[in-house]
Scaffold this motif. Structure first.
Motif, PDB file in Angstrom:
ATOM      1  N   VAL A  78      51.532  41.264  49.378  1.00 48.51           N
ATOM      2  CA  VAL A  78      51.098  40.629  49.031  1.00 48.51           C
ATOM      3  C   VAL A  78      50.773  40.295  48.070  1.00 48.51           C
ATOM      4  N   TYR A  79      50.756  39.100  47.030  1.00 49.03           N
ATOM      5  CA  TYR A  79      50.404  38.413  45.883  1.00 49.03           C
ATOM      6  C   TYR A  79      49.026  37.874  45.681  1.00 49.03           C
ATOM      7  N   LEU A  80      48.291  38.364  44.707  1.00 48.13           N
ATOM      8  CA  LEU A  80      47.133  37.171  44.169  1.00 48.13           C
ATOM      9  C   LEU A  80      47.016  37.197  43.436  1.00 48.13           C
ATOM     10  N   GLN A  81      47.101  35.869  43.429  1.00 48.01           N
ATOM     11  CA  GLN A  81      47.849  34.990  41.719  1.00 48.01           C
ATOM     12  C   GLN A  81      46.438  34.330  41.243  1.00 48.01           C
ATOM     13  N   MET A  82      46.074  34.514  39.870  1.00 45.96           N
ATOM     14  CA  MET A  82      44.562  33.894  39.733  1.00 45.96           C
ATOM     15  C   MET A  82      44.480  34.232  37.968  1.00 45.96           C
ATOM     16  N   ASN A  83      43.941  32.114  38.495  1.00 45.16           N
ATOM     17  CA  ASN A  83      44.210  31.469  37.304  1.00 45.16           C
ATOM     18  C   ASN A  83      42.324  31.192  36.962  1.00 45.16           C
ATOM     19  N   SER A  84      42.456  30.507  35.493  1.00 47.38           N
ATOM     20  CA  SER A  84      41.138  30.680  35.052  1.00 47.38           C
ATOM     21  C   SER A  84      40.052  31.806  35.400  1.00 47.38           C
ATOM     22  N   LEU A  85      40.341  32.900  34.733  1.00 49.94           N
ATOM     23  CA  LEU A  85      39.630  33.980  35.100  1.00 49.94           C
ATOM     24  C   LEU A  85      38.494  33.269  34.492  1.00 49.94           C
ATOM     25  N   LYS A  86      37.471  34.345  34.856  1.00 50.58           N
ATOM     26  CA  LYS A  86      36.436  34.297  34.164  1.00 50.58           C
ATOM     27  C   LYS A  86      35.491  35.442  34.058  1.00 50.58           C
ATOM     28  N   PRO A  87      34.842  35.672  33.604  1.00 50.25           N
ATOM     29  CA  PRO A  87      34.358  37.341  33.515  1.00 50.25           C
ATOM     30  C   PRO A  87      33.764  37.879  34.027  1.00 50.25           C
ATOM     31  N   GLU A  88      32.761  36.620  35.256  1.00 49.78           N
ATOM     32  CA  GLU A  88      32.005  37.216  36.452  1.00 49.78           C
ATOM     33  C   GLU A  88      33.701  37.511  37.448  1.00 49.78           C
ATOM     34  N   ASP A  89      34.920  37.770  37.095  1.00 54.76           N
ATOM     35  CA  ASP A  89      35.746  38.455  38.233  1.00 54.76           C
ATOM     36  C   ASP A  89      36.215  39.208  37.973  1.00 54.76           C
ATOM     37  N   THR A  90      35.310  40.219  36.989  1.00 48.81           N
ATOM     38  CA  THR A  90      35.795  40.869  36.499  1.00 48.81           C
ATOM     39  C   THR A  90      35.264  41.819  37.524  1.00 48.81           C
ATOM     40  N   ALA A  91      36.240  43.153  37.974  1.00 53.32           N
ATOM     41  CA  ALA A  91      35.743  43.855  39.878  1.00 53.32           C
ATOM     42  C   ALA A  91      37.173  44.651  39.247  1.00 53.32           C
ATOM     43  N   VAL A  92      37.191  45.583  40.911  1.00 55.73           N
ATOM     44  CA  VAL A  92      38.137  46.358  41.018  1.00 55.73           C
ATOM     45  C   VAL A  92      38.474  45.419  41.929  1.00 55.73           C
ATOM     46  N   TYR A  93      40.097  44.865  42.130  1.00 54.31           N
ATOM     47  CA  TYR A  93      40.185  44.569  42.968  1.00 54.31           C
ATOM     48  C   TYR A  93      41.358  45.248  44.548  1.00 54.31           C
ATOM     49  N   TYR A  94      41.084  45.194  45.517  1.00 57.07           N
ATOM     50  CA  TYR A  94      41.682  45.712  46.521  1.00 57.07           C
ATOM     51  C   TYR A  94      42.826  45.277  47.687  1.00 57.07           C
ATOM     52  N   CYS A  95      42.887  45.523  47.504  1.00 56.80           N
ATOM     53  CA  CYS A  95      44.647  44.243  48.842  1.00 56.80           C
ATOM     54  C   CYS A  95      44.190  45.790  50.070  1.00 56.80           C
TER      55      CYS A  95
END
Length: 124
Positions: A78-95
């Motif tokens: 499974v994928y998560l394509q992340m575009n136009s990233l912002k500083p508030e997207d900073t985090a640990v990402y979990y599947c």
């Protein structure tokens, strides 16, 4: 099913990243899959969901139009394509994975299977 995330890193605001979640011990097309994220200050937050059928997706308002969840059945990933990233997207990402589908797909408590997480840091 065991899940392993990869693809995180340090990027600048406006950049893109693609996170991957490789599954073993189970076939992802039989699970509904979710992406969540967490910072030290906040609870685990829903990001995106892909129903087991592969035909329905859901997104948090904060990422709608910028992030896309998808899967490759042949790769069992499974994928998560992340575009136009912002500083508030900073985090640990979990599947995460759940059997079938539940209406409360945005609740982390509904998912019995989790990966170890991958760090995404977006600088301004």
């Amino acid at each position: 099913v065991q899940l392993v995330e990869s693809g995180g890193g340090l990027v600048q605001a406006g950049d893109s990243l693609r996170l991957s979640c490789a599954a073993t011990g189970g076939t992802i097309s039989t699970y509904s899959m979710g992406w969540f994220r967490q910072t030290p200050e906040n609870e685990r937050e829903f990001v995106a969901h892909l129903r087991w059928s592969g035909t329905t997706t859901h997104y948090a308002d904060s990422v709608k139009g910028r992030f896309t969840i998808s899967r490759d059945n042949a790769q069992n990933t499974v994928y998560l394509q992340m575009n136009s990233l912002k500083p508030e997207d900073t985090a640990v990402y979990y599947c995460a994975a759940m059997f079938g589908f539940r209406p409360s797909y945005d609740s982390h408590g509904e998912y019995p299977f989790w990966g170890q997480g991958t760090q995404v840091t977006v600088s301004s």
